[in-house]
Scaffold this motif. Structure first.
Motif, short mmCIF file in Angstrom:
data_model
loop_
_atom_site.label_atom_id
_atom_site.label_comp_id
_atom_site.label_asym_id
_atom_site.label_seq_id
_atom_site.Cartn_x
_atom_site.Cartn_y
_atom_site.Cartn_z
N ALA A 115 3.11 0.11 19.34
CA ALA A 115 2.93 -0.62 20.59
C ALA A 115 1.75 -1.58 20.50
CB ALA A 115 2.72 0.36 21.75
N ARG A 116 0.78 -1.24 19.65
CA ARG A 116 -0.38 -2.10 19.42
C ARG A 116 -0.18 -2.91 18.15
NH1 ARG A 116 -2.77 3.44 20.91
NH2 ARG A 116 -1.24 3.84 19.31
N SER A 117 -0.53 -4.17 18.19
CA SER A 117 -0.35 -5.03 17.03
C SER A 117 -1.27 -4.60 15.90
CB SER A 117 -0.64 -6.49 17.39
OG SER A 117 0.34 -6.96 18.28
N CYS A 118 -0.75 -4.68 14.69
CA CYS A 118 -1.54 -4.33 13.51
C CYS A 118 -1.07 -5.18 12.33
CB CYS A 118 -1.42 -2.84 13.19
SG CYS A 118 0.26 -2.22 13.03
N CYS A 119 -1.87 -5.25 11.30
CA CYS A 119 -1.50 -6.04 10.13
C CYS A 119 -1.98 -5.37 8.86
CB CYS A 119 -2.04 -7.46 10.24
SG CYS A 119 -3.84 -7.55 10.11
N LEU A 120 -1.43 -5.84 7.75
CA LEU A 120 -1.70 -5.20 6.45
C LEU A 120 -1.47 -6.21 5.33
CD1 LEU A 120 -2.35 -2.19 5.61
CD2 LEU A 120 0.06 -2.02 4.99
N HIS A 121 -2.22 -6.02 4.25
CA HIS A 121 -2.00 -6.78 3.02
C HIS A 121 -1.40 -5.80 2.01
CE1 HIS A 121 -3.53 -8.83 -0.83
NE2 HIS A 121 -2.60 -9.60 -0.32
N PRO A 122 -0.07 -5.69 1.94
CA PRO A 122 0.59 -4.64 1.15
C PRO A 122 0.18 -4.59 -0.32
CG PRO A 122 2.17 -5.70 2.59
CD PRO A 122 0.92 -6.52 2.66
N ALA A 123 -0.01 -5.74 -0.96
CA ALA A 123 -0.30 -5.75 -2.39
C ALA A 123 -1.58 -4.99 -2.73
CB ALA A 123 -0.39 -7.19 -2.90
N SER A 124 -2.50 -4.90 -1.78
CA SER A 124 -3.75 -4.18 -2.05
C SER A 124 -3.82 -2.84 -1.33
CB SER A 124 -4.95 -5.05 -1.65
OG SER A 124 -4.89 -5.36 -0.27
N THR A 125 -2.72 -2.47 -0.63
CA THR A 125 -2.74 -1.20 0.10
C THR A 125 -1.47 -0.38 -0.19
OG1 THR A 125 -1.88 -2.38 2.04
CG2 THR A 125 -4.25 -2.02 1.95
N THR A 126 -0.45 -0.51 0.65
CA THR A 126 0.75 0.34 0.53
C THR A 126 1.50 0.16 -0.78
OG1 THR A 126 2.04 -1.35 1.70
CG2 THR A 126 1.14 0.47 3.02
N HIS A 127 1.40 -1.05 -1.37
CA HIS A 127 2.15 -1.34 -2.59
C HIS A 127 1.23 -1.47 -3.81
CE1 HIS A 127 5.27 -2.12 0.32
NE2 HIS A 127 6.14 -2.44 -0.60
N ARG A 128 0.00 -1.01 -3.70
CA ARG A 128 -0.98 -1.26 -4.77
C ARG A 128 -0.65 -0.49 -6.05
NH1 ARG A 128 -6.40 -0.81 -2.98
NH2 ARG A 128 -7.01 -0.76 -5.17
N GLN A 129 0.22 0.53 -5.95
CA GLN A 129 0.60 1.29 -7.14
C GLN A 129 1.63 0.56 -7.98
OE1 GLN A 129 1.62 1.91 -4.13
NE2 GLN A 129 3.69 2.75 -4.06
N LEU A 130 2.18 -0.55 -7.45
CA LEU A 130 3.22 -1.28 -8.17
C LEU A 130 2.62 -2.37 -9.04
CD1 LEU A 130 5.91 -1.75 -5.34
CD2 LEU A 130 5.57 0.19 -6.87
N SER A 131 3.27 -2.63 -10.17
CA SER A 131 2.86 -3.72 -11.05
C SER A 131 3.25 -5.05 -10.42
CB SER A 131 3.55 -3.58 -12.41
OG SER A 131 4.95 -3.77 -12.27
N ASP A 132 2.77 -6.16 -10.98
CA ASP A 132 3.13 -7.47 -10.45
C ASP A 132 4.63 -7.69 -10.52
OD1 ASP A 132 0.53 -8.02 -9.85
OD2 ASP A 132 0.18 -9.35 -11.56
N ALA A 133 5.25 -7.21 -11.60
CA ALA A 133 6.70 -7.36 -11.75
C ALA A 133 7.44 -6.56 -10.70
CB ALA A 133 7.13 -6.93 -13.16
#
Length: 428
Positions: free
Chosen positions: A375-393
């Motif tokens: 309900a409250r707006s929020c934002c994220l930079h996935p490459a450095s947070t939720t997806h940081r375990q993934l390689s660039d590929a």
């Protein structure tokens, strides 16, 4: 014939009809155990010969009532709650895929799910092949093997926001004798009901829009009741042959197409793995569901307004919002979600990672959170947070570029959200 109720009514009324003098709101049955007069009475429950409750790790009345509402919302025949969306996706796949089996999945899925499949479940001996969400029928078919047990995708991918061509994926899955499993978290049944387009199993992270208030982590699995397990008996022995760990029950024979999948997931997987949702969390989730249809309209309106604003801004390099005219998924969004998609907008800030981080730090209304669909707006930079375990590929395969910002529009005034974005961009 009884008239089919509108989704708005099901959100409010579905799953629970109190009797004369009974509570109008669902009761919270905050109990681990349930008393019986004789061991024989309880034994019938263990044999699945009677309905009832004996231990809340497997089933609880509050959880089952909320699951019944979600089941009605999706138009399914059986449903269960889990402790999280991750648990829901794990159960949905592990219920039919064992060590030595194979699953085909869209590459554009939530990073946590991608890691669950590509790392953790791979360690368990289940192999995954990831395909583009825009794959053709021929490309999809080429990914299948004799031991493939399911096809998996997300209605709207998190955070890439690709819209899955559900009918196409369902056609290919069924041509190979396997079910299509769809994670419907972002669209919710308020905006898309995948069963109507051929999907067989639907999962949710109820933590997101369904709860809607950042209160409780949870998940759900819903069965359409349409996939014929016995017609493909050799592929799904866990459902079509006796379960020696549960009194030799053959789930597909005892519970049919409508109940076999969820019964097995409860009696076998929840029994052994225990990823249970608490009754209190289920109750709070139930409250959120009552306003889902109202909130989703506002989330979408805000998302569209923000997407239009960003698409014309000189400091934004690209915008992804399926319902925005000109978007690559616009036609699919209109087909599967004519009343709106969701409130999440993904975009790139010119200047890459550094500029994206500076932009987010300047926001005053939208908070930086490992959360979305609130309900409250929020934002994220996935490459450095939720997806940081993934390689660039792997990031590229998931549709998550290094400059991607995921902005989840809440239900505040759109004018205030745009003003907040405007001042944060001005500071870059």
């Amino acid at each position: 014939m009884e008239k089919k109720q509108h989704i708005d009514t099901v959100c409010v009324q579905g799953g629970y009809t109190p009797g004369n003098g009974e509570p109008r709101q669902i009761p919270i049955v905050q109990s681990t155990t349930f008393k019986y007069a004789t061991g024989d009475d309880m034994g019938k429950l263990f044999d699945l010969e009677a309905s009832g409750y004996f231990y809340s790790r497997l089933q609880n009345p509050t959880c089952d009532t909320v699951a019944a509402k979600i089941c009605a919302m999706e138009g399914g025949t059986a449903a269960m709650l889990t402790s999280s969306g991750q648990a829901a996706n794990f159960f949905a796949v592990f219920n039919i895929a064992n060590a030595g089996d194979h699953v085909v999945a869209s590459s554009a899925i939530y990073g946590g799910t991608f890691n669950l499949f590509s790392v953790t479940m791979k360690k368990m001996g289940i192999d995954f092949t990831f395909v583009s969400p825009t794959a053709t029928k021929e490309e999809l078919s080429a990914a299948f093997r004799p031991n493939t047990k399911a096809l998996f995708g997300e209605t709207i991918a998190n955070p890439a926001l690709n819209v899955l061509d559900i009918e196409l994926f369902a056609e290919v899955a069924h041509a190979h004798g396997v079910p299509l499993i769809i994670d419907n978290t972002f669209a919710t049944p308020a905006h898309c009901r995948p069963f109507e387009w051929g999907a067989d199993i639907v999962t949710h992270s109820t933590t997101k829009y369904m709860d809607g208030h950042g209160s409780c982590v949870g998940g759900a699995i819903v069965d359409s009741g349409k996939f014929d397990w016995m017609a493909h008996a050799e592929k799904f022995p866990g459902l079509t042959t006796p379960d020696d760990s549960y009194h030799g029950i053959t789930y597909a024979e005892r519970f049919g197409k409508e109940g076999a999948f969820i019964t097995k997931a409860t009696a076998q997987l929840m029994r052994d793995l225990g990823t249970t949702q608490s009754p209190m969390s289920a109750f709070i989730l139930g409250l959120g569901l009552e306003s889902l249809h109202v909130r989703m309209k506002k989330h979408f309106e805000n998302g569209l307004a923000v997407a239009k604003y960003l698409s014309a801004h000189e400091k934004i390099s690209w915008v992804k919002f399926p319902a925005l005219e000109g978007d690559s998924d616009y036609a699919l969004a209109k087909k599967y979600m004519p009343n709106g998609t969701c409130g999440v907008v993904s975009f790139g800030v010119k200047g890459g990672r550094a500029a994206a981080e500076k932009f987010m730090a300047g926001l005053k209304i939208a908070a930086i959170e490992t959360h979305v669909a609130d309900a409250r707006s929020c934002c994220l930079h996935p490459a450095s947070t939720t997806h940081r375990q993934l390689s660039d590929a792997e990031l590229e395969a998931c549709g998550v570029s290094a400059d991607l910002v995921r902005f989840s529009c809440g239900i505040e005034a759109a004018e205030d959200l745009i003003a907040d974005i405007e001042q944060a961009l001005a500071a870059i």
